[in-house]
Design an enzyme around this catalytic site. Structure first.
Site, PDB file in Angstrom:
ATOM      1  N   GLU A  54       0.817  -1.216   0.000  1.00 38.74           N
ATOM      2  CA  GLU A  54       0.000   0.000   0.000  1.00 38.74           C
ATOM      3  C   GLU A  54       0.850   1.264   0.000  1.00 38.74           C
ATOM      4  OE1 GLU A  54      -2.792  -0.317   3.226  1.00 38.74           O
ATOM      5  OE2 GLU A  54      -3.845  -1.998   2.276  1.00 38.74           O
ATOM      6  N   HIS A  87     -10.150   1.109   1.569  1.00 35.06           N
ATOM      7  CA  HIS A  87     -10.570   0.419   2.782  1.00 35.06           C
ATOM      8  C   HIS A  87     -12.075   0.563   3.039  1.00 35.06           C
ATOM      9  CE1 HIS A  87      -6.248   1.054   3.326  1.00 35.06           C
ATOM     10  NE2 HIS A  87      -6.286  -0.064   4.008  1.00 35.06           N
TER      11      HIS A  87
END
Length: 175
Positions: A54, A87
């Site tokens: 990420e 997310h």
């Protein structure tokens, strides 16, 4: 220290459903997670894969690419928003992940090295996982407090101050 502060300052956003349950119903279910083999895979993903992949994608690639075309503010906001949206399956994660993305972005801007946002992301995920598996008694105590109890908000505010002060102490890298 930044990661610990971030965990505490983002707690009300993660707890929003619990706060709502306490406000409406007067009670909330205790916070407890049993450790099982599934947690090993989750741990590997949260502590190793997610921080590295990420941060390489959102800080090293997206933020840097946007910074070449747009202002620092636009690059910062877009990379943090995209990080947060990734997310999204849990809506309660949007603000905490935006704040984590912003902290990682600030660290990357100040240090100009990707390893430090990776370490911050790793530590943030580690602290959250330690809370889930080891800190259940502490979290159960926190959840027995009213959402308007001064101790709950004192913990949140102290976490915010800790995170802010730790981020301020990061030295700025020279080009």
């Amino acid at each position: 220290m930044s990661a610990i502060g971030l965990v505490f300052i983002t707690r009300p956003f993660s707890d929003i459903t619990r706060i709502w349950d306490i406000y409406v119903n007067g009670v909330s279910e205790p916070y407890f997670h049993e450790f099982n083999s599934h947690h090993y895979y989750r741990l590997i993903t949260a502590l190793i894969l997610a921080p590295v992949i990420e941060e390489l994608i959102f800080r090293k690639y997206i933020f840097t690419s946007l910074l070449q075309r747009y202002s620092l503010r636009v690059a910062f906001l877009v990379s943090c928003i995209l990080f947060s949206l990734m997310h999204m399956p849990q809506l309660t994660n949007l603000i905490p992940t935006f704040m984590l993305g912003a902290a990682c972005c600030l660290v990357y801007i100040k240090t100009k090295r990707i390893i430090y946002p990776i370490l911050l992301h790793f530590t943030y995920n580690l602290v959250i996982n330690l809370f889930v598996w080891i800190g259940a008694p502490a979290l159960n105590w926190i959840y027995t407090l009213s959402p308007f109890d001064y101790r709950y908000w004192a913990i949140v505010i102290m976490g915010g101050l800790l995170g802010f002060l730790a981020l301020k102490r990061i030295p700025i890298s020279k080009p």
